[in-house]
Design a protein around this motif. Sequence first.
Motif, PDB file in Angstrom:
ATOM      1  N   UNK A 117       0.830  -1.209   0.000  1.00 19.94           N
ATOM      2  CA  UNK A 117       0.000   0.000   0.000  1.00 19.94           C
ATOM      3  C   UNK A 117       0.867   1.263   0.000  1.00 19.94           C
ATOM      4  N   UNK A 118       1.981   1.211   0.716  1.00 16.63           N
ATOM      5  CA  UNK A 118       2.908   2.340   0.726  1.00 16.63           C
ATOM      6  C   UNK A 118       3.441   2.603  -0.683  1.00 16.63           C
ATOM      7  N   UNK A 119       3.794   1.529  -1.381  1.00 17.08           N
ATOM      8  CA  UNK A 119       4.305   1.682  -2.748  1.00 17.08           C
ATOM      9  C   UNK A 119       3.228   2.225  -3.675  1.00 17.08           C
ATOM     10  N   UNK A 120       1.985   1.759  -3.501  1.00 16.90           N
ATOM     11  CA  UNK A 120       0.885   2.249  -4.324  1.00 16.90           C
ATOM     12  C   UNK A 120       0.612   3.716  -4.044  1.00 16.90           C
ATOM     13  N   UNK A 121       0.709   4.135  -2.794  1.00 17.07           N
ATOM     14  CA  UNK A 121       0.515   5.558  -2.454  1.00 17.07           C
ATOM     15  C   UNK A 121       1.547   6.429  -3.169  1.00 17.07           C
TER      16      UNK A 121
ATOM     17  N   UNK B 198      -6.238   4.008   2.750  1.00 17.97           N
ATOM     18  CA  UNK B 198      -6.097   2.603   3.094  1.00 17.97           C
ATOM     19  C   UNK B 198      -4.920   2.386   4.053  1.00 17.97           C
ATOM     20  N   UNK B 199      -3.804   3.017   3.739  1.00 15.41           N
ATOM     21  CA  UNK B 199      -2.619   2.858   4.573  1.00 15.41           C
ATOM     22  C   UNK B 199      -2.816   3.483   5.951  1.00 15.41           C
ATOM     23  N   UNK B 200      -3.379   4.694   5.983  1.00 20.05           N
ATOM     24  CA  UNK B 200      -3.572   5.375   7.264  1.00 20.05           C
ATOM     25  C   UNK B 200      -4.568   4.639   8.157  1.00 20.05           C
ATOM     26  N   UNK B 201      -5.623   4.090   7.544  1.00 20.35           N
ATOM     27  CA  UNK B 201      -6.626   3.380   8.350  1.00 20.35           C
ATOM     28  C   UNK B 201      -6.009   2.161   9.050  1.00 20.35           C
ATOM     29  N   UNK B 202      -5.021   1.537   8.428  1.00 21.83           N
ATOM     30  CA  UNK B 202      -4.403   0.353   9.020  1.00 21.83           C
ATOM     31  C   UNK B 202      -3.296   0.701  10.010  1.00 21.83           C
TER      32      UNK B 202
END
Length: 624
Positions: A115-119, A518-522
Amino acid sequence: MGLSTSLGTAISGLHVTQTGIGVVSQNVANAGVAGYVRRVVSTSDTLSGATIGTSSTAVQRLLDKIVQHQLWQESAGAAYTSTRADALSNLDKLFGAPGSATALDSVYSSFTTSLQALKNDPSSYTNRTAVLDAASQLANRLNGLSAGVQAERTQAETKIGGAVNQINQLLDSLTSVNARIVQGQSDQATAGLKDQRDRIVSELSQYMDIKTSEDARGSLSIVTGSGAQIFDGRPAVKFGFDGRSALGPESLWSPNAATRGVGTITMTDNSGNQIDAIANKVFRSGEIAANLELRDKTLVQMQAQLDEMAAQLSSALSDREIAGTAVTAGAATGFDVDLAGLQSGNSVTLDYQVSPGGATRRFTFVRVESGASLPLPASASGDANNTVVGIDFSGGPASVAAQIQAAIGGGFTVSNTGSMLRIVDDGAGNTRDVLGLTARPTATSLSGAGGSPELPFFVDAGNGNGAYTGSFEGRSQALGFAGRITINPGLIADRSKLVVFNTTPATPQGDATRPQMLLDRLTKGLRSVTNAVSLDGSTATSNTTVSSFVQRVVASQGQAVENAKRLDEGQQVALASVQSRFAETSQVNVDQEMATLIELQNAYAANARIISTVKEMMDMLMRV
């Protein structure tokens, strides 16, 4: 002393030494045989008229009964700890070593890394594919762990059934052996029968904690550690078990046969009266107690942790938070919030402050579609700081407002205008002040006109791939969700939905809003974790990130395994110590037996010499 007296004394001594030599021979022959207890011949001096002699009174077994009883108790404890340690070690292998490629924490970390890479590059097809691959691996890992937990529970169920059958067989075998002992055969035969009886009792102690006693006839009586009589010369009860062939997350024990999803153990006495041994806590140690604890507590809690992980993972990405709008009504203040988007299982939270003192509290109102789903199960309950209440929405908004008013009581005023819910305080300023009112509906579509970035990333395969809402209709949707969680098929069909969340206006392909969300929610968003998981022994709800919760579950699993291993190691040391003490008196020492044999041989030779001398003297007298 006359010749006849000397002859009688020598003959009696010869008989005693012959018996003693036979016992020594038997001891040596059985040295090292499990369950064999060393024998000795007890002797006494006799006086018959003018004849003095020696006679063997009995063949006795050398053992310390107090130590023997302690040995059986420690055996039950060792069977209990080893059974738990073995089962948890199997699950530890399933979870994988922390940090390894297949370990749960590593699989989850791969997902957040993708998800970090996608961001960083939302338009990359490769990054989008990597996110779905990592998410698929995470969902599959949760599916596999859930299946492994239930397989271990099924194995425990099978072992309970086998142990119950074995107990009945042991009690039947004990009946015939005990009867032969009471009949009073020869001392030598009785000693062998008592060895056999002790071996049966020793095996019985592996399955359950027991206490034994003997009456004046030598008949055995056995009660469990809880005080239930199971043997008194014959079986006092017959054990039964109605086992199930395959267990699932919903297969739980209950004293109510209509709702029970696993087998229970019954005890039927000779009059036909039956009790539930599990409900009456008959088993407190031994293999059966360990398997019952694994099946009904330890593994159920582990499943709850996996289910909570899956539920939090899904809800964190799909649930919106709609903060209420501040309102005033005279001196009273509060909030309005729209309930229109709530689905079954979604919640509304009321945060308030208690005055004086300033302590903050929360009410959580959970939507259900029917009063039949109330009250909510224990897994949904909160704690002193968070009161969870189920609200039946089937009667419309006015009924919802009335139910909430009844739940929160005085100090608040609850009303509605259509689907808009209003809660205000009493304006007094010295009771309870409203701090916030928040609705948490679940997003059900991947994108929409003017939509928000939340999406049903993970769905429930057991519910037609529908969104996870936490519904309590029929039963909790969270129950067993770890075994059903899967990726939304719509994402697999259209990877652009990992980025695009608006259709009008269309979200640019390079927009990082949804990946960032998505990343922040997790990793950053705090989630309220249910008390059903009982992490660290706590039964209270707690607020944590999904990432932290995953780490806590993995750490908790590892700690549980280590604790079980340490407990088993300590119990095995205690058992070995008692076994050593028992062996000091009961075990055959060949060197000691050889020394005794030499003494008996010398005594035999001396008595034989006396007989020979008496014969010579008698012959001499006859010739005079």
